[in-house]
Design an enzyme around this catalytic site. Structure first.
Site, short mmCIF file in Angstrom:
data_model
loop_
_atom_site.label_atom_id
_atom_site.label_comp_id
_atom_site.label_asym_id
_atom_site.label_seq_id
_atom_site.Cartn_x
_atom_site.Cartn_y
_atom_site.Cartn_z
CB CYS A 1 -2.66 0.52 -29.77
SG CYS A 1 -1.83 -0.26 -31.14
CG HIS B 1 -6.58 1.91 -29.86
ND1 HIS B 1 -5.95 2.59 -30.89
CD2 HIS B 1 -6.34 0.59 -30.09
CE1 HIS B 1 -5.37 1.71 -31.70
NE2 HIS B 1 -5.59 0.50 -31.23
CE LYS C 1 -9.98 -3.04 -34.05
NZ LYS C 1 -8.73 -3.75 -33.71
CD GLN D 1 -11.71 -4.09 -29.60
OE1 GLN D 1 -12.34 -5.13 -29.62
NE2 GLN D 1 -10.56 -3.93 -30.22
CG ASP E 1 -12.39 3.90 -30.40
OD1 ASP E 1 -12.94 3.04 -31.12
OD2 ASP E 1 -11.20 3.85 -30.08
C1 LIG Z 1 -10.66 0.62 -29.13
C2 LIG Z 1 -9.94 0.72 -30.45
N1 LIG Z 1 -9.90 1.89 -31.07
C3 LIG Z 1 -9.29 2.05 -32.26
C4 LIG Z 1 -8.66 1.00 -32.88
C5 LIG Z 1 -7.99 1.21 -34.19
O1 LIG Z 1 -8.65 0.46 -35.18
P1 LIG Z 1 -8.02 0.31 -36.64
O2 LIG Z 1 -6.61 -0.15 -36.45
O3 LIG Z 1 -8.89 -0.72 -37.29
O4 LIG Z 1 -8.12 1.64 -37.29
C6 LIG Z 1 -8.66 -0.26 -32.27
C7 LIG Z 1 -7.94 -1.39 -32.87
O5 LIG Z 1 -7.38 -2.22 -32.20
C8 LIG Z 1 -9.32 -0.39 -31.02
O6 LIG Z 1 -9.37 -1.57 -30.41
#
Ligand SMILES: Cc1ncc(COP(=O)(O)O)c(C=O)c1O
Length: 404
Positions: A358, A116, A219, A196, A193
């Site tokens: 993203c 992401h 989430k 998910q 990260d």
């Molecule tokens: C794998 C992953 N990393 C990072 C993020 C970023 O999360 P946030 O927008 O809650 O900061 C997301 C959000 O879709 C994600 O799916």
């Protein structure tokens, strides 16, 4: 469905809604909304500051929320759990505070093509600013990280290896232990990260060999605006602060200042107590359901969706086999643009994501501009998948689809 849909006010009041976008954000159970309302109704004050009982109660609620979230994700020492605004802020914190103190010109940072943007761009910016080099691990055709390729990129100059626990775009569940072991051979810091993963898999961060682990509350049934960074204590203590100001200081002299202990050193300003309380209530709710049950339910839905969607002509599903992924199904339908598909699905009350998720580096590697993505959670049922499949068939009729 392994929970009562009426636990979720938005779903209860929109009975025909097929919400298949929980990888973007989940719906919130009443228990979370009530917990936040209760905090603001009975205990709201600025914590850590007031010499009065109400402020002490707010401090206590914040402390209890941290302990509850730490227990949920398997972290014994809750002082190494820092509340942030979300995964994005957590990863920016690591890249900025740890990165700028430890990464020098010529050093290398290893990422994967699955990331992401939140686990990609902060590292790219760091590398550009300090003159470091980004190395990006390839993917296999079915959407796994090519572990051998990643291993070949990790060397004496590697300072950090950053990867997602679960891909938001393909759902791929990555082999954290194997990837960490590769980083450990050269003493590189491991950044994971978990945006998910924390909402969908049983998780014990203490048992994962990672140095930093990030996730978002929104989430996993919690409110927007509250997330977490768990860090290794010695690294957090050695790092400079990310932001400075109130709460995070020990002493402020005219020339220089000293920093508060963990976790406060990384929580500058008035903390987001109400949302932390909401996130703790979300952890309570998920624990009552049981994370094994969550995983099993999502796996069953993913398998079903793969079979039913896969049976529709012209549908192409991206990513690994259902057993190796979380509750995410990314797909295209012939040459229908995913945005058009999502619009038709919306007319049938089916909410899916369409776009690059993203993850533009991944889309380039898949050689598609965008996909449609259905993602599942505890309140979804087979009827949501049937509505999705009916919507895809309708889109094929409308567009008289040509195979892509
Ligand atoms: C794998 C992953 N990393 C990072 C993020 C970023 O999360 P946030 O927008 O809650 O900061 C997301 C959000 O879709 C994600 O799916």
């Amino acid at each position: 469905m392994i929970v009562d849909r009426t636990d979720f006010p938005l779903l209860a009041t929109n009975r025909g809604l097929h919400y298949l976008d929980s990888a973007a954000t989940s719906q919130k159970p009443r228990a979370v909304l009530d917990a936040m309302m209760n905090y603001y109704t009975h205990d709201n004050a600025n914590p850590h500051r007031g010499a009065y009982a109400l402020s002490a109660r707010a401090t206590q609620r914040y402390h209890a929320a941290r302990e509850r979230v730490a227990r949920f994700v398997g972290v014994r020492d809750s002082t190494r759990l820092i509340f942030t605004r979300g995964t994005t802020e957590s990863l920016n914190l690591v890249a900025a505070a740890w990165g700028r103190a430890n990464v020098r010109s010529g050093d290398e940072i290893v990422l994967t093509g699955l990331e992401h943007h939140a686990n990609f761009v902060p590292w790219q910016q760091l590398a550009r600013d300090v003159g470091a080099v980004l190395r990006i691990a390839r993917l296999t055709p079915d959407g796994h990280i090519d572990v051998d390729h990643l291993a070949s990129l990790v060397g004496a100059r590697t300072k950090a290896v950053a990867f997602s626990h679960v891909s938001n775009a393909l759902g791929t569940i990555n082999p954290v232990a194997e990837l960490s072991a590769i980083a450990r051979r050269v003493g590189a810091v491991v950044v994971c990260d978990g945006a998910q993963a924390a909402p969908h898999l049983p998780l014990s961060i203490d048992d994962l060999d990672v140095d930093f682990y990030a996730f978002s509350g929104h989430k996993m049934l919690g409110p927007m605006g509250c997330g977490v960074l768990v860090g290794r204590r010695d690294l957090l203590e050695a790092m400079p602060p990310y932001q400075t100001g109130g709460d995070m200081i020990e002493y402020v002299g005219d020339e220089r200042s000293t920093w508060n202990v963990l976790p406060h050193k990384f929580e500058a300003g008035t903390p987001n107590v109400g949302d932390a309380v909401g996130l703790a209530a979300a952890c309570e709710y998920l624990d009552a359901v049981g994370m094994r049950a969550v995983r099993e339910h999502e796996q069953a839905l993913t398998e079903l969706a793969s079979v039913k969607l896969g049976a529709v002509p012209d549908v192409r599903i991206y990513g690994p086999e259902p057993a190796a992924r979380s509750g995410v199904v990314s797909f295209t339908v012939g040459d229908i643009h995913p945005h058009d598909l999502a619009t038709i699905l919306d007319e049938m009350n089916v909410c899916v994501r369409a776009g690059h998720h993203c993850a533009q580096p991944l889309m380039r590697r898949l050689n598609v501009p965008a996909t449609a993505r259905a993602s599942f959670y505890i309140y979804n049922t087979e009827s949501d998948i049937d509505a999705l499949v009916a919507g895809v068939e309708r889109a094929r009729e409308i567009f008289g689809v040509a195979a892509g």
